[in-house]
Design an enzyme around this catalytic site. Structure first.
Site, PDB file in Angstrom:
ATOM      1  N   GLU A   1       0.846  -1.194   0.000  1.00 40.62           N
ATOM      2  CA  GLU A   1       0.000   0.000   0.000  1.00 40.62           C
ATOM      3  C   GLU A   1       0.880   1.241   0.000  1.00 40.62           C
ATOM      4  O   GLU A   1       2.106   1.139   0.219  1.00 40.62           O
ATOM      5  CB  GLU A   1      -0.925  -0.002   1.227  1.00 40.62           C
TER       6      GLU A   1
ATOM      7  N   ILE B   1       0.977  -2.919  -7.842  1.00 40.38           N
ATOM      8  CA  ILE B   1       0.364  -4.217  -8.149  1.00 40.38           C
ATOM      9  C   ILE B   1       0.663  -4.607  -9.593  1.00 40.38           C
ATOM     10  O   ILE B   1       0.224  -3.947 -10.542  1.00 40.38           O
ATOM     11  CB  ILE B   1      -1.152  -4.186  -7.886  1.00 40.38           C
TER      12      ILE B   1
ATOM     13  N   GLY C   1      30.717  -2.146 -24.514  1.00 39.34           N
ATOM     14  CA  GLY C   1      31.173  -0.769 -24.681  1.00 39.34           C
ATOM     15  C   GLY C   1      30.035   0.153 -25.079  1.00 39.34           C
ATOM     16  O   GLY C   1      28.926   0.067 -24.549  1.00 39.34           O
TER      17      GLY C   1
ATOM     18  N   ALA D   1       2.478   1.207   3.269  1.00 39.85           N
ATOM     19  CA  ALA D   1       2.815  -0.134   3.764  1.00 39.85           C
ATOM     20  C   ALA D   1       3.511  -0.914   2.665  1.00 39.85           C
ATOM     21  O   ALA D   1       2.893  -1.693   1.950  1.00 39.85           O
ATOM     22  CB  ALA D   1       1.555  -0.866   4.238  1.00 39.85           C
TER      23      ALA D   1
ATOM     24  N   GLN E   1      29.232  -3.246 -20.073  1.00 41.88           N
ATOM     25  CA  GLN E   1      30.633  -2.837 -20.150  1.00 41.88           C
ATOM     26  C   GLN E   1      31.372  -3.591 -21.259  1.00 41.88           C
ATOM     27  O   GLN E   1      32.171  -3.002 -22.000  1.00 41.88           O
ATOM     28  CB  GLN E   1      31.311  -3.083 -18.808  1.00 41.88           C
TER      29      GLN E   1
ATOM     30  N   ARG F   1      33.480  -9.550 -31.926  1.00 42.02           N
ATOM     31  CA  ARG F   1      33.992  -8.182 -31.883  1.00 42.02           C
ATOM     32  C   ARG F   1      35.522  -8.181 -31.880  1.00 42.02           C
ATOM     33  O   ARG F   1      36.148  -8.844 -31.030  1.00 42.02           O
ATOM     34  CB  ARG F   1      33.460  -7.489 -30.628  1.00 42.02           C
TER      35      ARG F   1
ATOM     36  N   GLU G   1       8.851  -7.750  -4.343  1.00 42.51           N
ATOM     37  CA  GLU G   1       8.633  -8.896  -3.442  1.00 42.51           C
ATOM     38  C   GLU G   1       9.616  -8.881  -2.278  1.00 42.51           C
ATOM     39  O   GLU G   1      10.084  -9.923  -1.829  1.00 42.51           O
ATOM     40  CB  GLU G   1       8.699 -10.222  -4.209  1.00 42.51           C
TER      41      GLU G   1
END
Length: 389
Positions: free
Chosen positions: A131, A161, A344, A134, A341, A272, A368
């Protein structure tokens, strides 16, 4: 078949399940993942695909029309979907969260009716605990449920929710005895169509954008008394027992995101090239990749251990599930950050999936129960099990 290695030996049925979910995820979900994130719309097509494959609520026992997947199988389903799209993994994850209270404390009529409707695809199931005032202090909720003859009348607001407005069914915690504290909270099933139920605008979130999050409002919502889950005053206990079984599913979600990042980076660093050779040949890159994979495998072992504890109702479940959620989500955040990272500048663009994975991973450390709360839960369980002499 584990996603990368055969390091955690599972029964053949679990391995076959992983293969099935992996194929569906690669075919039906992965091509849509970037679009789901970009449009921030609930993926009804993915929901339909999961429903057709009996993967949307596989945890529901056979006696209620489900396939009766055990806790490890449920974790594998969530993990494999999250590997390609974290938003989509919330479909089976939240259906389990929303119905776990029913499974743990509901009477047979209530379970048969609502679990059957979920399995048949008549609606998703959400969970209403938090809530505005809460969050971590869930016992301080203000939503009230007042008995009136054969009905209860609900008034209040629930915040954060998942699938609010999308789901047809909601497990709602509300105060029935204001003088009894946590023992004055009861659990109910509320339907979207009940008069007086409404929803706020979807939150504009950093990640999991294809899974709407909003407030739920109850304005003199009258529901039959038989929709109470368990006995009056047992709702908060049911809520905590629910989380014992579902923290580890958030861990499974985090695990899937981490594994997706590892898998993508393995391919990327081999393709790469810099300074005339693949960047995988540079020690700094290879060590980073090794750490990413190592921690992901450690998270997997902890998740499956917690899932096995969930299945057998192990007395150490609270600690193990909190540990699984906390560790796996921390790993997911670290792995995806390192994945960005490794890529890059490319990792920082939406043309590559790592930035989405990084944004999605962050929520697993928060919802949660934040990881700070998980550490409190773990420490209290340790101290309770080993009191001072």
């Amino acid at each position: 078949m584990n996603p990368t290695f055969d390091t955690f030996v599972l029964p053949e049925e679990h391995q076959l399940l992983r293969k099935t979910v992996r194929e569906l995820a690669e075919d039906k979900i992965a091509p849509r993942a970037a679009e789901i994130d970009e449009t921030a719309e609930f993926p009804w097509d993915v929901n339909a695909a999961l429903l057709a494959a009996d993967l949307h609520a596989a945890h529901v026992p056979e006696e209620y029309g489900g396939v009766g997947a055990d806790a490890i199988a449920s974790a594998i389903i969530i993990e494999e979907i999250a590997r390609v799209c974290c938003s989509s993994s919330l479909i089976p994850a939240v259906n389990k969260l929303g119905t776990m209270g029913l499974l743990l404390a509901g009477n047979e009529d209530l379970k048969s009716h609502y679990l059957g409707r979920l399995v048949r695809g008549e609606g998703l199931f959400s969970y209403c605990l938090s809530e505005p005032e809460a969050g971590s202090d869930a016992a301080n909720m203000k939503t009230r449920a007042v008995r009136d003859g054969d009905s209860y009348v609900l008034n209040g607001t629930k915040r954060w929710i998942t699938h609010a407005g999308i789901s047809e069914f909601y497990t709602v915690m509300a105060v029935t005895d204001p003088d009894a504290g946590a023992r004055g909270i009861s659990a109910f099933v509320v339907e979207k169509s009940d008069e007086g139920v409404s929803f706020g605008a979807p939150e504009k979130k950093m990640g999991i954008k294809g899974s709407p999050t909003a407030e739920v409002y109850f304005d003199n919502v009258r529901i039959p008394a038989e929709r109470m889950i368990g006995e009056p005053g047992t709702g908060f206990k049911t809520a905590l027992r629910t989380l014992d079984h579902t923290w580890l599913t958030i861990g499974a979600q985090a695990l899937g995101v981490a594994q997706g990042a590892v898998d993508y980076c393995i391919g990327y660093v081999q393709e790469r090239k810099q300074f005339g050779k693949p960047i995988a040949e540079f020690q700094g890159v290879s060590f980073l990749l090794a750490d990413m994979a190592m921690k992901t495998e450690a998270a997997r072992a902890l998740i499956y251990t917690a899932a096995a504890a969930s299945e057998r109702m192990d007395p150490n479940l609270t600690f193990l599930s909190a540990a699984a959620k906390c560790f796996a989500s921390d790993v997911a955040m670290e792995v995806t950050t390192n994945g960005v990272q490794l890529l890059g500048g490319y990792g920082y663009t939406r043309d590559y999936p790592l930035e989405r994975m990084m944004r999605d991973a962050k929520i697993t450390q928060i919802y949660e129960g934040t990881n700070q709360i998980q550490r409190l839960v773990m420490s209290r369980n340790l101290l309770k099990a080993h009191p001072a002499r």
